[in-house]
Design an enzyme around this catalytic site. Structure first.
Site, PDB file in Angstrom:
ATOM      1  N   GLY A   1       0.854  -1.183   0.000  1.00 45.04           N
ATOM      2  CA  GLY A   1       0.000   0.000   0.000  1.00 45.04           C
ATOM      3  C   GLY A   1       0.894   1.240   0.000  1.00 45.04           C
TER       4      GLY A   1
ATOM      5  CG  ASP B   1       7.868  -3.825 -10.002  1.00 48.61           C
ATOM      6  OD1 ASP B   1       6.938  -3.029 -10.205  1.00 48.61           O
ATOM      7  OD2 ASP B   1       8.138  -4.287  -8.871  1.00 48.61           O
TER       8      ASP B   1
ATOM      9  CG  HIS C   1       4.680  -4.424  -7.983  1.00 50.57           C
ATOM     10  ND1 HIS C   1       5.814  -3.925  -7.385  1.00 50.57           N
ATOM     11  CD2 HIS C   1       3.667  -4.229  -7.073  1.00 50.57           C
ATOM     12  CE1 HIS C   1       5.515  -3.444  -6.190  1.00 50.57           C
ATOM     13  NE2 HIS C   1       4.214  -3.623  -5.972  1.00 50.57           N
TER      14      HIS C   1
ATOM     15  CB  SER D   1       4.935  -3.062  -2.808  1.00 52.94           C
ATOM     16  OG  SER D   1       4.509  -1.945  -3.530  1.00 52.94           O
ATOM     17  CD1 TRP D   2       3.200   0.015   3.135  1.00 50.29           C
ATOM     18  CD2 TRP D   2       4.552   1.775   2.824  1.00 50.29           C
ATOM     19  NE1 TRP D   2       3.337   0.667   4.349  1.00 50.29           N
ATOM     20  CE2 TRP D   2       4.159   1.751   4.183  1.00 50.29           C
ATOM     21  CE3 TRP D   2       5.417   2.790   2.386  1.00 50.29           C
ATOM     22  CZ2 TRP D   2       4.573   2.701   5.105  1.00 50.29           C
ATOM     23  CZ3 TRP D   2       5.844   3.742   3.309  1.00 50.29           C
ATOM     24  CH2 TRP D   2       5.425   3.702   4.643  1.00 50.29           C
TER      25      TRP D   2
END
Length: 320
Positions: A48, A271, A299, A115-116
């Site tokens: 996120g 990605d 990703h 990711s985040w």
């Protein structure tokens, strides 16, 4: 040449414990544990920001070897209150991770995030290196202006022009010079209908670009307003505020603090959400970290090459 079969996910398992943890604010954090209560502790940090954990995340770990701890970050998933931006910063999340570790009686743990989740993993490790057995990271995101501009203004738009048109649609042409700001105004505004429409558009843009495998045919959580509002509001809030870091390159500026910690980086070559340049910059600053570039992946953690790399990573970390 011998082709080695790719590793796949471990079998589905149920959580053996779950609950809500109080914080120093209005937030109550949902957490759960699964796997072996006496195994190697691992904390799973979702993406996120504004995403949530799901049962599939347990399957990246050998349930006989790992004590798997997962939680929904402030304002999202089953944490309460939903979509709240109050006292919701990177530093609040780092404090929540430490609070959860202490509550569960864990001395050190493996930190797993994509990711985040990779941003938060690195930040937590820099602040608490003595608590980290290893870092297992996917889709490196350093939260720089360049990365944000690429995905939300100009860059990924040239690869997914059809999806980009749908992302632009809720924003008047006069405001498209700064799309993050235009979305911020609507995602934090009083018009609930406009907020929901923009939240779905923001979230769907990510959903349409996350994988080179294309649409899965499964129900799309990004198009569900119940998920999209928390996801979009919190993500935009963090990105508009530069992750609440003191400087744009805070992670790389502080990387020396954690170079002694074993680290595995799984990065898709194609990605589009968090381009490989971030992983490469991190690897250049931290050459001891293993960088596994997957040549046929984007990703998403659900892509076969990413799954293979992460399973090998968790098996490796369990032996450290």
């Amino acid at each position: 040449m011998t082709n080695t079969a790719r590793r796949d996910l471990y079998p589905e398992i149920e959580a053996y414990a779950s609950g809500w943890m109080a914080t120093d604010s209005v937030h109550e954090i949902y957490y759960e544990e699964s796997g072996n209560p006496h195994g190697v502790p691992v904390i799973v940090l979702h993406g996120g920001p504004g995403g949530a954990v799901n049962p599939g995340m347990r399957r990246y770990f050998d349930p006989a070897k790992y004590r798997i701890v997962m939680f929904d970050q402030r304002g999202c998933g089953l944490s309460r209150p939903n979509a709240s931006l109050e006292n919701n910063t990177t530093w609040d999340l780092v404090a929540d991770i430490e609070r959860l570790r202490e509550m569960l009686g864990i001395d050190k743990w493996v930190v797993f995030g994509g990711s985040w989740g990779s941003t938060l993993s690195l930040t937590y490790a820099i602040k608490h290196p003595e608590r980290c057995l290893a870092l297992l990271l996917r889709g490196i995101f350093l939260l720089t202006k360049k990365e944000l501009h690429w995905f939300y203004q100009d860059g990924a738009s040239m690869i997914f022009p059809d999806a980009w048109e749908r992302f632009l649609a809720p924003i008047p042409e006069a405001e498209r010079g700064d799309l993050m700001a235009a979305y911020y105004k609507r995602l934090t505004g009083d018009d609930v209908e406009e907020r929901n429409r923009c939240a779905v558009a923001w979230a769907t843009w990510e959903g349409e670009t996350v994988s080179i495998q294309g649409p899965s045919g499964k129900p799309d959580k990004f198009a569900d307003p119940d998920f999209a509002v928390a996801f979009a509001r919190i993500e935009n809030w963090y990105f508009t505020n530069g992750g609440f870091f003191d400087s744009e390159h805070w992670i790389l500026e502080n990387i020396e603090t954690i170079r002694h910690i074993p680290c595995w980086i799984a990065q898709g070559r194609f990605d589009v959400v968090t381009p490989i340049s971030g992983a490469w910059s991190l690897h250049r600053a931290w050459p001891e970290a293993k960088l596994d570039i997957i040549g046929d992946a984007g990703h998403a953690s659900s892509e076969p090459g990413i799954i293979d790399s992460l399973i090998r990573a968790t098996d490796w970390a369990a032996t450290l």
